[in-house]
Design an enzyme around this catalytic site. Structure first.
Site: not given
Length: 355
Positions: A125-127, A162, A169, A222, A266, A274-275
């Site tokens: 998992t990327i998480d 800005r 994610m 997220e 923004r 990312q995946r």
């Protein structure tokens, strides 16, 4: 041996390295056959497969995604799912199935083990949220992609004076946000492990801009959540698999920062970029090591085990101990995050009450 292998859940860089490593170990070391099931457990249940050998795996190491395809289908969501899996074992004469996947996929591997199926788990998992392994492949690639994006956001934020909010994610943990935010020099990093107060976020940004720093990067995971009663966000929808559909908090935060501070704000949502794409070297090596170790575990009959990275070594851990909870960001990284965020006005003037 005859070994099945499948990739389930979300795709991520390094999956093909696992497949390649497993096939190489099976064919060269154990004179064994590997059967690749397409689209995860759906392929097992629907008999959708291909034979994998060293020649089939040539050139796949640098490829992102998975040559086998993926899905979130699993046997326990079908009334006859377990019977179909048993038929697959019998039809192909399988000695084991290696399941490569994330939190949900490891849960399926554990439940199948409890039902007596010979299975091995490979965490993906990327998480980076699976316990008992220091790292999951795909994570380092995602972090590098996010860091590169943050580097680019700095220059445009400075050009336009800005606030740029970058949503990344990670689902219900903040590993990607913390690693990429710290590596990219973000001013603020918001993660699920520490609910945020948006008034305080705005105070820190305003104080930073008063000192002549006319651009601010805010990285938000997220799954980040505001402190109760400070800022309302809609309840996430739930998909057909029972997972919350996350995303969109970056836009909400940017709107609020703009409205409360008057500083133009923004949002950039990196999303599935990312995946995708080619894995970095670390993920290629870790994926390869996991694939080889999974075949070795199958050869030893170590059913119900998950391969894991611990102290730089590949170990085996009971997959049942790696499900049911999430690996969260460690306190030392959270302290680093706090150390590098902009100061509040009261920090500059001790004793001053900020109202």
């Amino acid at each position: 041996m005859r070994i099945g292998i499948l990739t389930g859940g979300g795709d991520c860089p390094g999956l093909n390295a696992v497949i390649r490593g497993a096939v190489r170990a099976a064919e060269v070391t154990y004179d064994s056959t590997v059967i690749g099931f397409r689209n995860a457990w759906r392929g097992v249940m629907d008999n959708d497969y291909e034979l994998l050998d060293v020649d089939r795996c040539r050139g796949i190491l640098p490829l992102g995604g998975t040559i086998l395809g993926t899905s979130r289908d699993q046997p326990f969501s079908r009334e006859d799912g377990l019977q179909r899996v048993r038929k697959a074992y019998d039809r192909h004469g399988l000695d084991a199935i290696i399941g490569v996947g994330g939190e949900g996929s490891m849960g399926v591997v554990n439940r199948l083990h409890e039902q007596g199926f010979p299975v091995i788990g490979v965490p993906k998992t990327i998480d980076n949220d699976i316990p008992l392994t220091e790292m999951t492949f795909g994570f380092q690639t995602a972090v590098q992609i996010c860091t590169d994006a943050i580097d680019r956001l700095h220059t445009t934020a400075e050009s336009h004076h800005r606030v740029l909010v970058c949503e990344v994610m990670g689902r219900h943990v903040g590993h990607i946000a913390v690693w990429s935010g710290l590596a990219g020099g973000a001013a603020l990093i918001l993660v699920p492990e520490e609910p945020f107060d948006l008034d305080e976020v705005c105070e820190r940004i305003v104080n930073r801009h008063r000192k002549g720093r006319w651009a601010t990067i805010v990285v938000v995971a997220e799954g980040a959540l505001p402190k109760p009663g400070t800022f309302e966000i809609p309840e996430p929808e739930v998909d057909v698999y029972g997972h919350q559909v996350l995303g969109g908090i970056g836009h909400a935060i940017a709107r609020e920062i703009h409205g409360r501070t008057g500083i133009e704000s923004r949002t950039t949502v990196l999303g599935h970029i990312q995946r995708g794409g080619s894995p970095v070297a670390f993920d290629r090596i870790l994926g390869t090591r996991f694939g080889v170790a999974a075949v070795e575990a199958a050869a030893d009959g170590a059913w119900g085990q998950m391969v894991a990275l611990q102290n730089g070594r590949i170990e085996r851990v009971p997959v049942g101990e790696a499900v049911g909870s999430l690996k969260v960001v460690t306190p030392d990284l959270l302290r680093l995050n706090a150390m590098f965020q902009p100061r509040l006005p009261s920090d500059d003037h001790p004793g001053l009450l900020v109202t």
